[in-house]
Design a protein around this motif. Structure first.
Motif, PDB file in Angstrom:
ATOM      1  N   ASN A  33      71.202  79.851 -44.035  1.00  0.00           N
ATOM      2  CA  ASN A  33      71.583  78.449 -44.233  1.00  0.00           C
ATOM      3  C   ASN A  33      73.066  78.162 -44.075  1.00  0.00           C
ATOM      4  O   ASN A  33      73.478  77.025 -44.230  1.00  0.00           O
ATOM      5  CB  ASN A  33      71.174  77.984 -45.640  1.00  0.00           C
ATOM      6  N   THR A  50      64.279  78.652 -47.670  1.00  0.00           N
ATOM      7  CA  THR A  50      62.837  78.879 -47.782  1.00  0.00           C
ATOM      8  C   THR A  50      62.550  80.364 -47.609  1.00  0.00           C
ATOM      9  O   THR A  50      63.371  81.107 -47.044  1.00  0.00           O
ATOM     10  CB  THR A  50      62.067  78.099 -46.696  1.00  0.00           C
ATOM     11  N   SER A  88      74.772  75.936 -52.227  1.00  0.00           N
ATOM     12  CA  SER A  88      73.349  75.816 -52.547  1.00  0.00           C
ATOM     13  C   SER A  88      72.457  76.643 -51.617  1.00  0.00           C
ATOM     14  O   SER A  88      71.234  76.507 -51.641  1.00  0.00           O
ATOM     15  CB  SER A  88      72.923  74.348 -52.485  1.00  0.00           C
ATOM     16  N   TRP A 109      69.692  78.591 -53.289  1.00  0.00           N
ATOM     17  CA  TRP A 109      68.750  77.686 -53.938  1.00  0.00           C
ATOM     18  C   TRP A 109      67.844  77.005 -52.917  1.00  0.00           C
ATOM     19  O   TRP A 109      66.654  76.813 -53.158  1.00  0.00           O
ATOM     20  CB  TRP A 109      69.522  76.644 -54.743  1.00  0.00           C
ATOM     21  N   ASP A 110      68.408  76.654 -51.765  1.00  0.00           N
ATOM     22  CA  ASP A 110      67.694  75.839 -50.780  1.00  0.00           C
ATOM     23  C   ASP A 110      66.923  76.627 -49.722  1.00  0.00           C
ATOM     24  O   ASP A 110      66.073  76.055 -49.045  1.00  0.00           O
ATOM     25  CB  ASP A 110      68.685  74.922 -50.053  1.00  0.00           C
TER      26      ASP A 110
END
Length: 62
Positions: free
Chosen positions: A35, A46, A40, A43-44
């Protein structure tokens, strides 16, 4: 359950490739690879993106 088993196998390979990294560092770094280095990312991300990033790194330079 399949994703968790795949992630565990990938973590095993990553820990062999990067023996000095702690567990949290491995998880966070793969999240960054998936990402980008954001606050984050872990956390984000997948499961599918995390798996793809981990596989990509393990295949690189091997």
């Amino acid at each position: 359950m399949e994703n968790i088993e795949t992630i565990c196998k990938l973590l095993e390979g990553l820990s062999r490739k990067y023996p000095d990294m702690r567990f949290g560092q491995l998880v966070t770094n793969v999240s960054y690879w998936a990402n980008g280095p954001t606050s984050s990312a872990a956390w984000d991300v997948t499961d599918e993106d995390w798996i793809a990033a981990a596989k990509g790194n393990l295949e690189k330079n091997n």
